[in-house]
Design an enzyme around this catalytic site. Structure first.
Site, PDB file in Angstrom:
ATOM      1  N   CYS A 166       0.730  -1.290   0.108  1.00  0.00           N
ATOM      2  CA  CYS A 166      -0.166  -0.015   0.175  1.00  0.00           C
ATOM      3  C   CYS A 166       0.769   1.435  -0.120  1.00  0.00           C
ATOM      4  CB  CYS A 166      -0.963  -0.390   1.077  1.00  0.00           C
ATOM      5  SG  CYS A 166      -2.333   1.323   0.994  1.00  0.00           S
ATOM      6  N   HIS A 205      -3.782  -5.350   0.684  1.00  0.00           N
ATOM      7  CA  HIS A 205      -3.185  -5.791   2.130  1.00  0.00           C
ATOM      8  C   HIS A 205      -3.389  -7.364   2.373  1.00  0.00           C
ATOM      9  CE1 HIS A 205      -2.677  -1.824   3.655  1.00  0.00           C
ATOM     10  NE2 HIS A 205      -3.547  -1.432   2.998  1.00  0.00           N
ATOM     11  N   GLU A 228      -1.347  -8.980   4.258  1.00  0.00           N
ATOM     12  CA  GLU A 228      -1.471  -9.017   5.843  1.00  0.00           C
ATOM     13  C   GLU A 228      -2.675  -9.174   6.485  1.00  0.00           C
ATOM     14  OE1 GLU A 228      -0.935  -6.257   4.313  1.00  0.00           O
ATOM     15  OE2 GLU A 228      -1.243  -4.813   5.737  1.00  0.00           O
TER      16      GLU A 228
END
Lengths: 284, 1015
Positions: free
Chosen positions: A96, A235, A237
Site C-alpha cells: 500500500c 493488503h 497481511e
C-alpha cells in the site's frame, strides 16, 4: 537455523507496522519495528537485516502525492544501504503506502533485466483512484505464475482488502508496460472472481469495483527485475487468518490452509510472507 | 524573504484524469443537480524562504510535482499558459487558507523542503502555504462564480479569489498571495477589577466569553476579598486583591459546563404533577451513573478504572486491559464541519493515549446526527445545508481516522430536521494496553510525584482554539467566533503517538493526559491534583507565532498536544526519544506539593490559585425540573389506504429508502475499517459485503482469536414521547447489537454520551424545566436498565447547549443519548452476522412484538408525507430488563457455541425491515409469517419497534439444539430462507408484503449514495 531478521519500518505516519511485523513472526520470521530515523541517522544498519518491509499507512499525510516524502527520505538518506541490500539478494516488500514509497524512490519497477540493481529513477506512479475516493473494499487478485517474484511463488488467487485513495498504477507509455510484461514483472492484477482460477488476468481495464482504482492493465502490484523487490496496493497481511475474511461467518472463507500458528484458520495472505522467509532460509 | 510560487496540474493524456476536478464536477451534480462539462484543478505552493527561484525550479520534480503524472510551473500561473490551458474557462476560483489556519499540506511540503535542502539555513519564519485553483468549462449560464466559490470554501477559515468568464477572457486570473499573519503584540497580565455591580459582573462574563453565571462570578469576587489570600498573593508578587486576566480565564475554563458538568452535578428540584412526586436530586451524575457503577465494581474484578481518568478501563484478560471513550464535537462541526469533526476524532484518540500511563488507540466509532440531506426547506442564517455538514463531517472523520491508522469499526448516522440547528458529531475510540508495564507498574494507574518535570509534547500553541471549552457551553449565534475552529493534523499526532507509546514501554512516563478543552490550564491543572500543586512557566511554551499573551497560552486548545510528567532522571532519555521521532517535547512545568496552581511568565507570577479553589470552588447549581407527558397527535396507520394485495410492499420499499434506515455504505466504505488486521465483523457484511453489520468485532492480538465487541444504540426520536424511554431504548439497542456478535454479557461496559438542548429555565429557554425533567427521566431509566443488565457506565460525557437561535426561530435538538457498549467476545471464530446464509435456513423471532408504534420510523415517514397526522402513541418500553438479559445471555452463548451464525437486531422499521436487510445481505428471498408473534395489531407486528427483539437464522441441522438452548425464552418461528428472489411476509393467510430482493437492494442503497458515481 536462526529466524530471518525482518526490519519493519515505522514512523511519520506508517500505520500497518504492528500487523506487518506480526505476520512475519507467524511464519517463522524475527520481525522488529524499526523507526526510519534509526536507519537515516545510522544508529541502526539495514545490513543487520535479511528482509525489509515498508508497511502501509499515510507517511507524511500523503500530501504532495502518496509516498513521496517518505520516498525522498529513503532516496536521499538510504540510497547506498538500499542498493547494497538488493545487491546482497535480500527481499524487500512494500504494501500500500509502502508500495507507493518504493515506486517513488524508483526501486519499483527499477531498471531493466540487464542491469537490474536499483538506480533510484522514478519510472511509474500511483495516482488518485478514478473514483476520487479513498475506499476500503475486498478485491480478488491473481498472480503471474511465471513471475521471477520470490514473494508470490505458488500463489494463484487470493481475496484481500484494498484501502487506498491513490492506487491507480500508471506508466508513461504502453512500451513501458510491455517491457515489464515480457519479464513477468506485472506480478499481480485485480481480476473478476467469477472467472476460472488462472484465467482472470487481462490487460483490458475492468469496471469498478472489480478494479477499485482504474489501474492501467488492472495492475495491483509489480516486482523489479531481480524478483526481490515487490510492491502491491492490496493488503495480504490483513487476511493472515480466515476469521478476517468477510465470508467466515458463511463458512466459505477460502482455504483450506493450515499452519502451526493458526491451525485450519490460516488465511490466504500469509503464504506471501512465508515465501520470503523460506527464500532467505534457502539461500543462507 | 522571497516567496516563490509553484503550481502543479495533472498531465492530460490517454488514461490520465484530473480526479480532483472530477470530484468537484460530480459533487455539483450530486448536491445541486448542476451539470458542468469539465473541471480542471491546479495545486499551488507559496514557498517563503531565502532560496533563489532558480534553486527551487531545479528541484520541483523532486518534491512538488510527480513527473510521471503532473506538469509544473514556477512563478507562472497555469491558467495563463495557453499550452496547458488552450481554452479560456467559464470560471476560475482559487481557494487558500486565511492567515494562521492549519495548512497540513503546507507543513508536509516544508518538511520535504528541508529534506531536499538539508544544508540550507532555514529561518524560523520560512514556511510553505498551499492553495487550490479550479477551472470550470461548460458551466451553465445561471451559475455565478460567487455562488460556486461559496460551495467550495468556508469563509471562516479560507479565502477565495474568483474570475468569471469575462475575467478569464481578459486574463484577469485569480491569484492568492502568501497568507501573512499580522504581527501580534503580547499584552502583559491585566488586573481584573471585580468590585463592580452584579450587572457589570455578568456583562464582564458575557463580553469576555467566560460563560460564568452571576453566582459563579460572585464566588470569585468573594474569593479575592479574603485577607489571608491577599497576604499569600502579595508574597509571590501578584496583584493581591483582584484576579489577573490569566486567573479569570483559567477559572472560566476549569469551571465551564464543558469541564465541570455543572448540570449533571446540580441540585435538582424535580416535580411530577401526574404522580405527585416532589423531590430533590443531589447530582444526577453521582446518583444515577456513578453510584450504580461503583456498586457493580464491588461485585466484579474486571472494572479497573472508572470515571476519574480520560477513559474507563476494564481488564480484558490477564495480560491486556481495554478502555473506551466517546466525545462530541458539535459546535465546532457546525461552524466548520471538516475541521470540527477531524479535531473531534483525533481529540478522542488523545483521551485514549492519555489513559493510565498511555493506551494505544485501536478502533474508532463515529455516530452523527444531521438534518435531512435532501432538505428543501428554509435554512436559518449562518447554518450550512445538512448535505454540506454531512460531507464535511464525514471527510474530517475519514481523514482523521484513516491517517491515524485507526480503523473505524462501528457507528451510525441519524437524521431529524432539528439537527439542522446543531449537528451532533460523536467520536469514540477504543484503546488497549498491557496490564503491567515492563517496569512492573500497572498501566491503568498514574504515578506522579512532586518534583516530576511536566512536558508539553506534540504541536505548538497558537491563536486557533482559544475559548473552545467556554464556547461549547454557549449556544450558537451569528457572532460565534472563528477562533474556536481548528483543523486537525493527524500526522503530527501520529508521530507523537508512536513516541509516547515507546516512552511508556521504556518506563519514562509517570503521568499523562491530553490537552483538550481548556488547554494547559486544564491538563496541568487536573494532573496537579495528584501531587497537590504545580509551577508552570508559560514563557517556555513553544508558540506557532509570537505575541500570545499569558492567558492565551494557558487556555489555548491548539491540537495534537499531550501533557506528560517525567521523573527528572528520565528526562534525558525522554528528550532523545522525542528527537528520534521528530516530536517537539518541551518541559514547561514542575509538579509541587504546595497546594497551589502557580503560573509564571519567566519570573513574574501571573496566576496563583489554590488547587482546592480551582477544582472545588465552583458553586453547585440549583435547578428546577417539572415533568408533563407530551401529547402529540396520535399515529393512526389504519386510516391510510393500502392496495388490496401485498399492500405493505410499497411501504417496505419506502421505509428502506428512509435516510434513517437506508444504507450508509458509500460513506462508511471511505473509512479504513481494517487497518491493524483485526476487524472480524466489518461494518458491511454478507455475500456482496453490503448488508448491515450490527456491531464491530475485533481480534486485536495477532494470531489470537480472543475478541472484543463494540456497538452503539441511539433512538433520539423517542424523546418526543418520553426521554426516559429514549434512554432505555438506546441502551437496549446497543446491548442487542453486541449480543448479535456474541458478546459475553457478563463482561461488558458502557459509555453514556448525552447531548441535550439547554435545560436551564430562562427567558431564552422558557421550557427549561421540562427539558431538565427529560434529563431526569433519561437518567433514571439509565440507572434502572444498567443495574438490571449489570452494565457499568465506565465513562461518558455531556453536551448541554445544543440549540440554535432564540425565540420563534429557536431550534433545539431532540434530547439524545448515544450509548456505546464494549466488551469481551470469547472467540471470534464463533460470531454471527445479519446476512441470511443459505436457502433452507430457518428464521426465528427472539422476543415479543407489542402494540408500540409511537415515534416509530413508520410514524415519522407517514406523518412527514402527510398520510397520517401524528407520531403519538405508545413508545417502546422495557418493563422487565432483568428478564431480557437472561434471553440475551442465552442467545449470545448460542452464538459463541457456534449454534447460530445469523442474527440481526430488530429496531427501526421492525420485523419487516430487519427481514429485508437479512435478505439483502444474503441476496436471497424468505417466506416469513408474523402470525403467532403476539397479540398486537398487524401494523405493530410488522413495523413496530418493540425492544428486546432479534431475528435469527438457524441451519436445519441445528434447529432442535437451538430450541432446546432457548428453552424458557420467547422464540417464535417465522419461516425459512428460500431460493426464490422475493421476500414475502404474511400474517396467516394474508400476504402483506411480496417484494423482489433486488428491488429492496436498490431502494435501500440509492437514498444516501451521494458520491455522484464513478465516471
Amino acid at each position: 537455523m536462526a529466524a530471518p531478521k525482518v526490519a519493519v519500518l515505522f514512523g511519520f505516519g506508517i500505520n500497518c507496522d504492528h500487523e506487518t511485523a506480526a505476520v512475519f513472526n507467524l511464519v517463522g520470521g524475527d520481525a522488529e519495528r524499526v523507526h526510519v530515523n534509526h536507519f537515516v541517522s545510522g544508529t541502526r544498519s539495514l545490513e543487520d537485516f535479511e528482509i525489509l518491509a515498508v508497511p502501509g499507512g499515510f507517511s507524511f499525510g500523503d500530501h504532495l502525492g502518496s509516498g513521496r516524502l517518505m520516498g525522498n527520505r529513503m532516496r536521499f538518506a538510504l540510497r547506498e544501504q538500499l542498493h547494497a541490500f538488493v545487491a546482497a539478494g535480500k527481499p524487500i516488500i512494500g504494501i500500500c503506502n509502502g508500495f507507493q514509497v518504493l515506486v517513488k524512490t524508483g526501486l519499483l519497477p527499477g531498471p531493466d533485466a540487464q542491469n537490474p540493481l536499483p538506480d533510484f529513477v522514478q519510472r511509474a506512479s500511483l495516482t488518485l483512484n478514478d473514483s476520487g475516493r479513498y475506499e476500503d473494499r475486498w478485491v480478488t487478485l491473481e498472480f503471474d505464475a511465471e513471475s521471477p517474484c520470490i514473494w508470490t511463488k505458488g500463489i494463484e488467487r487470493i481475496d484481500c482488502p484494498v484501502r487506498h485513495g491513490e492506487g491507480k498504477f500508471v506508466m508513461p507509455s504502453t512500451t513501458d508496460f510491455d517491457a515489464l510484461a515480457a519479464n513477468n514483472q506485472l506480478v499481480v492484477r485485480y481480476v473478476d472472481p467469477s472467472t476460472p482460477v488462472g484465467k482472470g488476468m487481462t490487460d483490458q481495464p475492468l469496471p469498478f469495483p472489480l478494479s477499485p482504482n482504474g489501474s492501467m492493465r488492472n495492475i495491483a502490484g509489480i516486482c523489479d527485475a531481480t524478483g526481490l523487490v515487490f510492491g502491491l496496493m492490496p493488503h495480504p497481511e490483513a487476511v493472515y487468518a480466515k476469521w478476517l475474511h468477510p465470508d467466515h461467518t458463511r463458512n466459505t472463507a477460502p482455504g483450506p490452509l493450515t499452519s502451526e500458528a493458526l491451525g485450519e484458520w490460516e488465511g490466504e495472505g500469509l503464504q506471501l510472507f512465508r515465501n520470503a522467509v523460506e527464500y532467505v532460509l534457502g539461500n543462507r | 524573504m522571497a516567496v516563490t510560487r509553484v503550481e502543479v496540474t495533472p498531465k492530460q493524456g490517454e488514461g490520465m484524469r484530473d480526479v480532483r476536478g472530477d470530484v468537484v464536477r460530480r459533487q455539483l451534480m450530486a448536491d445541486h443537480n448542476i451539470k458542468v462539462d469539465e473541471v480542471r484543478s491546479i495545486n499551488g505552493f507559496l514557498i517563503k524562504s531565502n532560496l533563489e527561484k532558480s534553486e527551487i525550479t531545479e528541484r520541483v520534480d523532486d518534491l512538488f510535482s510527480d513527473p510521471i503524472i503532473e506538469d509544473v510551473l514556477t512563478n507562472t500561473l497555469f491558467l495563463s499558459s495557453s499550452e496547458h490551458f488552450p481554452t479560456s474557462p467559464d470560471a476560475a476560483i482559487t481557494i487558500g487558507f486565511k492567515p494562521g489556519v492549519t495548512d497540513n499540506p503546507g507543513s508536509a511540503a516544508y518538511d520535504g523542503f528541508k529534506t531536499l535542502f538539508p544544508h540550507h539555513d532555514h529561518q524560523s519564519d520560512a514556511s510553505i502555504s498551499t492553495y487550490h485553483t479550479y477551472a470550470f468549462f461548460g458551466l451553465p449560464d445561471d451559475v455565478t462564480v460567487e455562488w460556486l466559490a461559496s460551495t467550495l470554501h468556508n469563509k471562516l477559515i479560507q479565502r477565495a479569489v474568483t474570475a468569471d468568464a469575462k475575467g478569464c477572457l481578459n486574463a484577469q486570473w485569480p491569484s492568492i498571495d502568501y497568507p501573512e499573519k499580522p504581527p501580534q503584540i503580547r499584552t502583559p497580565p491585566q488586573r481584573m477589577d471585580l468590585e463592580i455591580s452584579d450587572e457589570e459582573l455578568l456583562s464582564l462574563s458575557e463580553s469576555g466569553l467566560l460563560a460564568l453565571n452571576l453566582e459563579e462570578m460572585k464566588t470569585i469576587q468573594a474569593h479575592y476579598r479574603d485577607e489571608a489570600i491577599h497576604q499569600s498573593r502579595a508574597a509571590v508578587g501578584i496583584v493581591a486583591d483582584a484576579p489577573t486576566d490569566v486567573e479569570l480565564e483559567c477559572l472560566a475554563q476549569t469551571w465551564s459546563e464543558h469541564c465541570k458538568h455543572k448540570i449533571f452535578a446540580s441540585k435538582i428540584h424535580h416535580i411530577d404533577p401526574e404522580t405527585g412526586e416532589d423531590s430533590v436530586i443531589d447530582s444526577i451524575f453521582k446518583t444515577h451513573i456513578m453510584k450504580p457503577t461503583h456498586d457493580m465494581q464491588k461485585e466484579v474484578d474486571w472494572l479497573l478504572s472508572v470515571f476519574h481518568d480520560n477513559s474507563g478501563v476494564i481488564a480484558w484478560d490477564d495480560d491486556w486491559s481495554v478502555c473506551m471513550k466517546a466525545e462530541t464535537h458539535n459546535s465546532p462541526s457546525a461552524l466548520d464541519p471538516y475541521g470540527g469533526a477531524m479535531t473531534g476524532i483525533v481529540g478522542v484518540n488523545r483521551d485514549i493515549l492519555g489513559t493510565g500511563l498511555g493506551a494505544r488507540p485501536i478502533a474508532n466509532t463515529d455516530v452523527f446526527c444531521f438534518g435531512p440531506p435532501n432538505w428543501e426547506g428554509e435554512l436559518p442564517d449562518n447554518l450550512f445545508h445538512p448535505s454540506r455538514v454531512f460531507r464535511g463531517v464525514h471527510a474530517g472523520v475519514r481523514v482523521g481516522g484513516n491517517e491515524s491508522g485507526i480503523p473505524t469499526v462501528n457507528g451510525a448516522i441519524v437524521f431529524d430536521d432539528r439537527y439542522i440547528g446543531k449537528p451532533l458529531v460523536y467520536c469514540g475510540t477504543v484503546g488497549i494496553m498491557p496490564r503491567t508495564l515492563p517496569d512492573g507498574r500497572e498501566s491503568h494507574i498514574k504515578t506522579p510525584t512532586a518534583g516530576d518535570i511536566v512536558y508539553m509534547v506534540g504541536g505548538r500553541v497558537g491563536y486557533d482554539g482559544i475559548h473552545g471549552a467556554t464556547f461549547s457551553s454557549l449556544e450558537l449565534t451569528e457572532e460565534s467566533p472563528s477562533s474556536a475552529v481548528q483543523i486537525g493534523d493527524p500526522i503530527t499526532q501520529k508521530k507523537m503517538l508512536d513516541m509516547v507509546l515507546e516512552a511508556r514501554d521504556a518506563g519514562l512516563i509517570s503521568c499523562i493526559t491530553d490537552n483538550g478543552a481548556g488547554g494547559l490550564s486544564s491538563s496541568i491543572g487536573e494532573m496537579a491534583t495528584y501531587t497537590d500543586g504545580c509551577e508552570i512557566d508559560l514563557a517556555k511554551v513553544p508558540l506557532k507565532q509570537p505575541g500570545l499573551s499569558a492567558w492565551e497560552i494557558l487556555v489555548s486548545e491548539s491540537q495534537e498536544r499531550m501533557t506528560i510528567a517525567v521523573r527528572p532522571e528520565d528526562c534525558a532519555a525522554f528528550d532523545a526519544m522525542a528527537q528520534l521521532h521528530e516530536v517537539e517535547a518541551t518541559p514547561v512545568a514542575t509538579f509541587t506539593n504546595t497546594g497551589m496552581f502557580h503560573v509564571k511568565y519567566e519570573d513574574e507570577t501571573v496566576a496563583y490559585l489554590s488547587i482546592d479553589f480551582l477544582h472545588d470552588g465552583v458553586p453547585q447549581l440549583q435547578l428546577e425540573s417539572e415533568w408533563h407527558t407530551p401529547t402529540p397527535e396520535l399515529f393512526t396507520p389504519e386510516t391510510i389506504s393500502l392496495p388490496e394485495k401485498a399492500g405493505h410492499s410499497n411501504l417496505l420499499l419506502r421505509m428502506l429508502a428512509q435516510p434513517n434506515i437506508a444504507s450508509k455504505e458509500s460513506w462508511v466504505r471511505q473509512y479504513d475499517h481494517e487497518v491493524i488486521a483485526q476487524t472480524v465483523v466489518k461494518p458491511f457484511v454478507g455475500v456482496e459485503r453490503d448488508g448491515p453489520g450490527d456491531a464491530g468485532v475485533i481480534a486485536p492480538i495477532h494470531g489470537d482469536p480472543h475478541g472484543l465487541v463494540i456497538s452503539c444504540g441511539i433512538a433520539p426520536r423517542y424523546s418526543d414521547l418520553d426521554a426516559g424511554a429514549m434512554a432505555a431504548a438506546s441502551i437496549d439497542e446497543a446491548v442487542r447489537n453486541a449480543v448479535c456478535a456474541g458478546i459475553n454479557v457478563d463482561k461488558m461496559a458502557g459509555l453514556d454520551n448525552f447531548c441535550w438542548p439547554d435545560s436551564i429555565e430562562s427567558v431564552k429557554t422558557p421550557d427549561g424545566k421540562y427539558k431538565l425533567a427529560q434529563l431526569v427521566r433519561a437518567n433514571r431509566e439509565l440507572e434502572r436498565v444498567c443495574r438490571a443488565y449489570r452494565l457499568p457506565c465506565v465513562s461518558g460525557k455531556d453536551s448541554m447547549k445544543n440549540d440554535y437561535g432564540t425565540g420563534e426561530k429557536k431550534i433545539s435538538i431532540p434530547p439524545t443519548l448515544l450509548y456505546s457498549v464494549f466488551g469481551d467476545q470469547p472467540d471470534v471464530r464463533f460470531t454471527a452476522t445479519s446476512d441470511f446464509k443459505k436457502p433452507g435456513e430457518i428464521v426465528y423471532l427472539v422476543g415479543v412484538s407489542k402494540e408500540e408504534l409511537g415515534a416509530s420510523e413508520l410514524s415519522f415517514m407517514l406523518r412527514d408525507s402527510g398520510e397520517t397526522n401524528g407520531i403519538g402513541g405508545q413508545v417502546p418500553l422495557l418493563p422487565n430488563p432483568e428478564i431480557n438479559i437472561t434471553t440475551y445471555r442465552a442467545l449470545s452463548t448460542a452464538i459463541q457455541s457456534g449454534l447460530i451464525r445469523t442474527a440481526h437486531d430488530c429496531s427501526e422499521g421492525g420485523v419487516a425491515v430487519a427481514a429485508a436487510e437479512m435478505c439483502i445481505g444474503g441476496r436471497v428471498g424468505a417466506d416469513i409469517d408474523i402470525d403467532g408473534t403476539g397479540d398486537a395489531s398487524v401494523w405493530s407486528r410488522l413495523w413496530g419497534e418493540s425492544l428486546g427483539r432479534f431475528l435469527v437464522g438457524v441451519q436445519p441441522e441445528n434447529e432442535a439444539d437451538f430450541i432446546k438452548w432457548m428453552t424458557g425464552h420467547p422464540i417464535t418461528i417465522l419461516g425459512t430462507v428460500t431460493e426464490s428472489e422475493n421476500l414475502t411476509i404474511s400474517d396467516g393467510y394474508d400476504v402483506l408484503i411480496d417484494v423482489e430482493t433486488n428491488s429492496m437492494v436498490e431502494a435501500w442503497q440509492k437514498t444516501l449514495d451521494m458520491t455522484g458515481g464513478v465516471a
